[in-house]
Design a protein around this motif. Structure first.
Motif, mmCIF file in Angstrom:
data_model
loop_
_atom_site.group_PDB
_atom_site.id
_atom_site.type_symbol
_atom_site.label_atom_id
_atom_site.label_comp_id
_atom_site.label_asym_id
_atom_site.label_seq_id
_atom_site.Cartn_x
_atom_site.Cartn_y
_atom_site.Cartn_z
ATOM 1 N N GLU A 35 0.855 -1.177 0.000
ATOM 2 C CA GLU A 35 0.000 0.000 0.000
ATOM 3 C C GLU A 35 0.896 1.233 0.000
ATOM 4 N N LEU A 36 0.457 2.255 -0.695
ATOM 5 C CA LEU A 36 1.204 3.502 -0.759
ATOM 6 C C LEU A 36 0.584 4.545 0.158
ATOM 7 N N THR A 37 1.430 5.364 0.784
ATOM 8 C CA THR A 37 0.924 6.509 1.538
ATOM 9 C C THR A 37 0.501 7.575 0.536
ATOM 10 N N LYS A 38 -0.130 8.615 1.022
ATOM 11 C CA LYS A 38 -0.535 9.731 0.157
ATOM 12 C C LYS A 38 0.667 10.302 -0.584
ATOM 13 N N ASN A 39 1.772 10.512 0.119
ATOM 14 C CA ASN A 39 2.962 11.071 -0.523
ATOM 15 C C ASN A 39 3.604 10.091 -1.494
ATOM 16 N N ASP A 40 3.656 8.791 -1.132
ATOM 17 C CA ASP A 40 4.176 7.772 -2.050
ATOM 18 C C ASP A 40 3.398 7.825 -3.365
ATOM 19 N N TYR A 41 2.091 7.824 -3.212
ATOM 20 C CA TYR A 41 1.184 7.841 -4.362
ATOM 21 C C TYR A 41 1.455 9.061 -5.242
ATOM 22 N N LYS A 42 1.523 10.230 -4.628
ATOM 23 C CA LYS A 42 1.734 11.461 -5.392
ATOM 24 C C LYS A 42 3.087 11.472 -6.089
ATOM 25 N N ILE A 43 4.126 11.018 -5.391
ATOM 26 C CA ILE A 43 5.465 10.979 -5.997
ATOM 27 C C ILE A 43 5.453 10.074 -7.223
ATOM 28 N N LEU A 44 4.912 8.864 -7.076
ATOM 29 C CA LEU A 44 4.857 7.939 -8.214
ATOM 30 C C LEU A 44 4.041 8.521 -9.357
ATOM 31 N N GLN A 45 2.921 9.130 -9.040
ATOM 32 C CA GLN A 45 2.062 9.703 -10.074
ATOM 33 C C GLN A 45 2.799 10.807 -10.837
ATOM 34 N N ILE A 46 3.468 11.689 -10.115
ATOM 35 C CA ILE A 46 4.221 12.781 -10.744
ATOM 36 C C ILE A 46 5.307 12.222 -11.660
ATOM 37 N N LEU A 47 6.070 11.257 -11.165
ATOM 38 C CA LEU A 47 7.165 10.693 -11.956
ATOM 39 C C LEU A 47 6.655 9.876 -13.139
ATOM 40 N N MET A 48 5.556 9.159 -12.951
ATOM 41 C CA MET A 48 5.003 8.346 -14.028
ATOM 42 C C MET A 48 4.409 9.205 -15.137
ATOM 43 N N GLU A 49 3.843 10.344 -14.770
ATOM 44 C CA GLU A 49 3.302 11.264 -15.778
ATOM 45 C C GLU A 49 4.401 11.727 -16.725
ATOM 46 N N ARG A 50 5.611 11.796 -16.210
ATOM 47 C CA ARG A 50 6.738 12.323 -16.988
ATOM 48 C C ARG A 50 7.829 11.269 -17.167
ATOM 49 N N ALA A 51 7.442 10.002 -17.244
ATOM 50 C CA ALA A 51 8.409 8.905 -17.389
ATOM 51 C C ALA A 51 9.365 9.195 -18.538
ATOM 52 N N GLY A 52 10.649 8.976 -18.282
ATOM 53 C CA GLY A 52 11.662 9.226 -19.285
ATOM 54 C C GLY A 52 12.214 10.644 -19.257
ATOM 55 N N THR A 53 11.642 11.479 -18.398
ATOM 56 C CA THR A 53 12.063 12.871 -18.271
ATOM 57 C C THR A 53 12.442 13.143 -16.820
ATOM 58 N N ILE A 54 13.493 13.903 -16.619
ATOM 59 C CA ILE A 54 13.885 14.281 -15.258
ATOM 60 C C ILE A 54 12.856 15.263 -14.716
#
Length: 107
Positions: A35-54
C-alpha cells in the motif's frame, strides 16, 4: 518495470507480473502487494506522468505539498527513500533514479 501508465490498474510489465494501481494507491509486483501513503502515491504519479524525463525536486515538492510555505529539502529526500525502500522490498530495484542536483526520473 517496463511500460507505465497512470490510470486505474496499470500493467507495467506483464512478464514479471508488475502493476501500479493508482485507483487504490498500491503497487503489486510478482503477486506481492504494498500500500502507498498519500505522498508515495503522489510521488509515483508525478514521476510516471513524466516517465523518461527528469522531474526537478522543486516541482515534486511544490506538487506534493501545494504550498508556498518553506518545506525543508530533506523532507523530499526522506519521502523518496521510504518509497524506494518499499519498492525494493517488493523486488523492484532502481525504478526511481536520482539525477544529482537536478531531480528524479523513471526510465
Amino acid at each position: 518495470f517496463g511500460d507505465i501508465c497512470i490510470s486505474g490498474q496499470c500493467k507495467c510489465d506483464g512478464a514479471q507480473g508488475s502493476y501500479v494501481n493508482l485507483s487504490d494507491a498500491s503497487v503489486t509486483f510478482q503477486n506481492r502487494k504494498i500500500e502507498l501513503t498519500k505522498n508515495d502515491y503522489k510521488i509515483l504519479q508525478i514521476l510516471m506522468e513524466r516517465a523518461g524525463t527528469i522531474v526537478k525536486r522543486e516541482e515534486i515538492m511544490q506538487r506534493l505539498w501545494e504550498s508556498d510555505e518553506f518545506i525543508d529539502d530533506n523532507t523530499l529526500t526522506v519521502n523518496m527513500t521510504r518509497l524506494r525502500k518499499k519498492l525494493e522490498e517488493l523486488g523492484v530495484q532502481e525504478f526511481i533514479k536520482t539525477k544529482k542536483g537536478i531531480g528524479y526520473i523513471i526510465e
